[in-house]
Design a protein around this motif. Sequence first.
Motif, PDB file in Angstrom:
ATOM      1  N   ALA A  24      43.758  10.435 -16.394  1.00 27.19           N
ATOM      2  CA  ALA A  24      41.863   9.668 -17.473  1.00 27.19           C
ATOM      3  C   ALA A  24      41.028  10.105 -16.943  1.00 27.19           C
ATOM      4  N   ASN A  25      41.598  10.534 -15.629  1.00 22.93           N
ATOM      5  CA  ASN A  25      40.309  11.111 -14.551  1.00 22.93           C
ATOM      6  C   ASN A  25      39.564  13.063 -15.711  1.00 22.93           C
ATOM      7  N   ALA A  26      40.136  12.948 -16.211  1.00 22.00           N
ATOM      8  CA  ALA A  26      39.977  14.480 -16.522  1.00 22.00           C
ATOM      9  C   ALA A  26      38.977  14.310 -17.930  1.00 22.00           C
ATOM     10  N   HIS A  27      39.594  13.649 -18.167  1.00 29.31           N
ATOM     11  CA  HIS A  27      38.889  12.408 -19.909  1.00 29.31           C
ATOM     12  C   HIS A  27      37.272  12.473 -19.566  1.00 29.31           C
ATOM     13  N   LEU A  28      37.139  11.186 -18.204  1.00 28.84           N
ATOM     14  CA  LEU A  28      36.047  10.942 -18.107  1.00 28.84           C
ATOM     15  C   LEU A  28      34.949  12.453 -17.678  1.00 28.84           C
ATOM     16  N   LEU A  29      35.901  13.137 -16.559  1.00 22.92           N
ATOM     17  CA  LEU A  29      35.011  14.210 -16.551  1.00 22.92           C
ATOM     18  C   LEU A  29      34.895  14.862 -17.777  1.00 22.92           C
ATOM     19  N   THR A  30      35.160  15.591 -18.611  1.00 18.68           N
ATOM     20  CA  THR A  30      35.226  16.265 -19.714  1.00 18.68           C
ATOM     21  C   THR A  30      34.296  15.816 -20.132  1.00 18.68           C
ATOM     22  N   VAL A  31      33.600  14.116 -20.464  1.00 19.77           N
ATOM     23  CA  VAL A  31      32.955  14.132 -21.717  1.00 19.77           C
ATOM     24  C   VAL A  31      31.834  13.964 -20.652  1.00 19.77           C
ATOM     25  N   ALA A  32      31.328  12.806 -19.442  1.00 18.59           N
ATOM     26  CA  ALA A  32      30.529  13.146 -18.734  1.00 18.59           C
ATOM     27  C   ALA A  32      29.706  14.290 -18.526  1.00 18.59           C
ATOM     28  N   LEU A  33      31.078  15.294 -18.726  1.00 17.55           N
ATOM     29  CA  LEU A  33      30.204  17.058 -19.106  1.00 17.55           C
ATOM     30  C   LEU A  33      29.225  17.144 -19.687  1.00 17.55           C
ATOM     31  N   THR A  34      30.076  16.982 -21.260  1.00 17.18           N
ATOM     32  CA  THR A  34      29.791  17.572 -22.031  1.00 17.18           C
ATOM     33  C   THR A  34      28.649  16.282 -23.230  1.00 17.18           C
ATOM     34  N   SER A  35      28.962  14.966 -22.796  1.00 19.49           N
ATOM     35  CA  SER A  35      28.041  14.485 -23.943  1.00 19.49           C
ATOM     36  C   SER A  35      26.299  14.953 -23.560  1.00 19.49           C
ATOM     37  N   GLN A  36      26.075  15.239 -22.592  1.00 21.32           N
ATOM     38  CA  GLN A  36      24.490  15.430 -22.998  1.00 21.32           C
ATOM     39  C   GLN A  36      24.445  16.591 -21.553  1.00 21.32           C
ATOM     40  N   PRO A  37      24.833  17.355 -22.334  1.00 20.84           N
ATOM     41  CA  PRO A  37      24.352  18.858 -21.398  1.00 20.84           C
ATOM     42  C   PRO A  37      22.998  18.873 -21.149  1.00 20.84           C
ATOM     43  N   GLU A  38      21.983  18.979 -21.698  1.00 16.37           N
ATOM     44  CA  GLU A  38      20.894  18.911 -21.624  1.00 16.37           C
ATOM     45  C   GLU A  38      20.016  18.099 -20.079  1.00 16.37           C
ATOM     46  N   CYS A  39      20.977  17.136 -19.675  1.00 14.55           N
ATOM     47  CA  CYS A  39      20.498  16.793 -18.582  1.00 14.55           C
ATOM     48  C   CYS A  39      21.235  16.555 -17.305  1.00 14.55           C
ATOM     49  N   ARG A  40      22.364  18.109 -17.105  1.00  9.10           N
ATOM     50  CA  ARG A  40      22.394  18.457 -16.190  1.00  9.10           C
ATOM     51  C   ARG A  40      21.449  19.004 -15.162  1.00  9.10           C
ATOM     52  N   GLU A  41      21.447  18.786 -14.097  1.00  5.53           N
ATOM     53  CA  GLU A  41      20.881  19.908 -13.074  1.00  5.53           C
ATOM     54  C   GLU A  41      21.615  21.016 -13.506  1.00  5.53           C
ATOM     55  N   ALA A  42      20.122  21.803 -12.748  1.00  6.48           N
ATOM     56  CA  ALA A  42      20.816  22.884 -12.527  1.00  6.48           C
ATOM     57  C   ALA A  42      20.169  23.807 -11.355  1.00  6.48           C
ATOM     58  N   ALA A  43      20.715  24.389 -10.665  1.00  5.50           N
ATOM     59  CA  ALA A  43      20.604  24.499  -9.188  1.00  5.50           C
ATOM     60  C   ALA A  43      19.740  23.657  -8.353  1.00  5.50           C
TER      61      ALA A  43
END
Length: 52
Positions: A24-43
């Motif tokens: 379940a935690n792996a699924h939540l992490l996957t969804v969090a990282l792929t749901s809005q990829p343009e919103c992730r921090e970069a460096a």
Amino acid sequence: MTPTVQKRLAISAALIVAAVFIGANAHLLTVALTSQPECREAAGTMPAKRAC
């Protein structure tokens, strides 16, 4: 039920619960990282959009 059988059932149940928790935690992490990829921090920079 013998103590050996009870012990095996308890260990099996604990392993199943741990596997479900990790899955379940792996699924939540996957969804969090792929749901809005343009919103992730970069460096260490700010998010790409203010709404993120």
